[in-house]
Design a protein around this motif. Structure first.
Motif, PDB file in Angstrom:
ATOM      1  N   ASN A   3     -90.777-106.230  26.048  1.00  0.00           N
ATOM      2  CA  ASN A   3     -91.791-105.724  26.971  1.00  0.00           C
ATOM      3  C   ASN A   3     -91.142-105.360  28.299  1.00  0.00           C
ATOM      4  OD1 ASN A   3     -94.040-105.993  25.245  1.00  0.00           O
ATOM      5  ND2 ASN A   3     -94.111-108.185  25.657  1.00  0.00           N
ATOM      6  N   GLU A  75     -96.049-111.089  42.433  1.00  0.00           N
ATOM      7  CA  GLU A  75     -97.239-111.497  41.685  1.00  0.00           C
ATOM      8  C   GLU A  75     -97.622-110.428  40.656  1.00  0.00           C
ATOM      9  OE1 GLU A  75    -100.450-112.292  44.321  1.00  0.00           O
ATOM     10  OE2 GLU A  75     -99.590-114.163  45.096  1.00  0.00           O
ATOM     11  N   ASP A  78     -94.927-110.471  37.846  1.00  0.00           N
ATOM     12  CA  ASP A  78     -95.111-111.674  37.020  1.00  0.00           C
ATOM     13  C   ASP A  78     -96.356-111.565  36.144  1.00  0.00           C
ATOM     14  OD1 ASP A  78     -92.861-112.784  38.145  1.00  0.00           O
ATOM     15  OD2 ASP A  78     -93.940-114.147  39.482  1.00  0.00           O
ATOM     16  N   GLY A  79     -97.398-110.937  36.700  1.00  0.00           N
ATOM     17  CA  GLY A  79     -98.651-110.809  35.968  1.00  0.00           C
ATOM     18  C   GLY A  79     -98.516-109.974  34.702  1.00  0.00           C
ATOM     19  N   ASN A  81     -95.746-110.066  32.906  1.00  0.00           N
ATOM     20  CA  ASN A  81     -94.915-110.900  32.025  1.00  0.00           C
ATOM     21  C   ASN A  81     -93.843-110.095  31.282  1.00  0.00           C
ATOM     22  OD1 ASN A  81     -94.124-113.363  30.901  1.00  0.00           O
ATOM     23  ND2 ASN A  81     -95.461-113.101  29.118  1.00  0.00           N
ATOM     24  N   ASP A  83     -90.185-108.798  29.753  1.00  0.00           N
ATOM     25  CA  ASP A  83     -88.906-109.317  29.264  1.00  0.00           C
ATOM     26  C   ASP A  83     -87.758-108.655  30.018  1.00  0.00           C
ATOM     27  OD1 ASP A  83     -90.100-110.868  27.140  1.00  0.00           O
ATOM     28  OD2 ASP A  83     -90.451-108.960  26.114  1.00  0.00           O
ATOM     29  N   LYS A 101     -85.257-115.299  39.490  1.00  0.00           N
ATOM     30  CA  LYS A 101     -86.150-115.602  38.368  1.00  0.00           C
ATOM     31  C   LYS A 101     -85.814-114.756  37.141  1.00  0.00           C
ATOM     32  CE  LYS A 101     -90.974-115.920  36.932  1.00  0.00           C
ATOM     33  NZ  LYS A 101     -92.381-115.978  37.368  1.00  0.00           N
ATOM     34  N   TYR A 102     -85.479-113.494  37.376  1.00  0.00           N
ATOM     35  CA  TYR A 102     -85.206-112.576  36.270  1.00  0.00           C
ATOM     36  C   TYR A 102     -83.709-112.271  36.163  1.00  0.00           C
ATOM     37  CZ  TYR A 102     -90.266-111.800  36.185  1.00  0.00           C
ATOM     38  OH  TYR A 102     -91.635-111.964  36.093  1.00  0.00           O
TER      39      TYR A 102
END
Length: 208
Positions: A3, A75, A78-79, A81, A83, A101-102
């Motif tokens: 994704n 936000e 992240d919302g 989601n 890959d 984070k990524y």
């Protein structure tokens, strides 16, 4: 299924190259789940709408501080989601918290053969102006992972493009897009989607 969220500021030609490659089967095991732009007038948003892809604009101009923008921007990402996050001509500095984070899940396309003509101030037409001013005989593009530096992350793919004596920055920019960017960005996504890219000791390794 990988994704993907694509971040873009301008016309979205690299986004279109990704969409076309997915639809033609050149990119496999991949779905674009969202497109985010910092520019309300970005044609990339229209491209996304034309293909039924969720899209939104989040601009630093709409928030009092960059810190608030960074929070809202993250936000939104992240919302969805994702890959993988793809920077396809995105002219906003990615928040350090998002990079952390990524880690090794954000890639960028840069219109030069890194480490030449990259770093702060080298974007868009400025890259090609600098290349021609230096008199290089070969230009090109690079797909790399994003880290805390500017164009300093692990290199995934590069493609060279010949420079012609009659080139203007605009002509060279178009050739680099057609012969390099629109080919290696989709290829990199397909490689990642099929588990063929790993990062070890700060270097990206590609397996066929």
């Amino acid at each position: 299924m990988l994704n993907v969220v694509v971040l873009v500021s301008g016309g979205g030609t690299n986004l279109q190259a990704i969409i076309d490659a997915i639809e033609s089967g050149t990119i496999t095991n991949t779905k674009i789940i969202g497109v985010i732009s910092n520019n309300k007038k970005s044609y990339a948003l229209e491209r996304a709408r034309n293909h039924g892809i969720e899209n939104l604009c989040i601009s630093p101009k709409d928030y009092e501080t960059r810190a608030v923008f960074n929070e809202k921007f993250m936000e939104a990402v992240d919302g969805m989601n994702p890959d993988l996050i793809v920077l396809a001509g995105f002219l906003v500095v990615i928040p350090p918290k998002m990079i952390e984070k990524y880690r090794n899940r954000i890639i960028n396309i840069h219109p030069s053969l890194i480490p030449s003509f990259c770093g702060t101030g080298y974007y868009g037409l400025k890259v090609h102006e600098a290349a021609l001013k230096r008199g290089v005989k070969v230009a090109g593009a690079t797909v790399h992972f994003v880290d805390e530096g500017t164009d300093t992350g692990p290199i995934i793919l590069q493609q060279a493009v010949e420079v012609q004596n009659t080139d203007t920055p605009e002509v060279l920019q178009r050739r680099v897009m057609e012969q390099a960017e629109w080919k290696i960005l989709p290829k990199a996504i397909d490689l990642i989607a099929n588990g063929k890219v790993t990062v070890t000791d700060g270097m990206a390794r590609v397996t066929d």
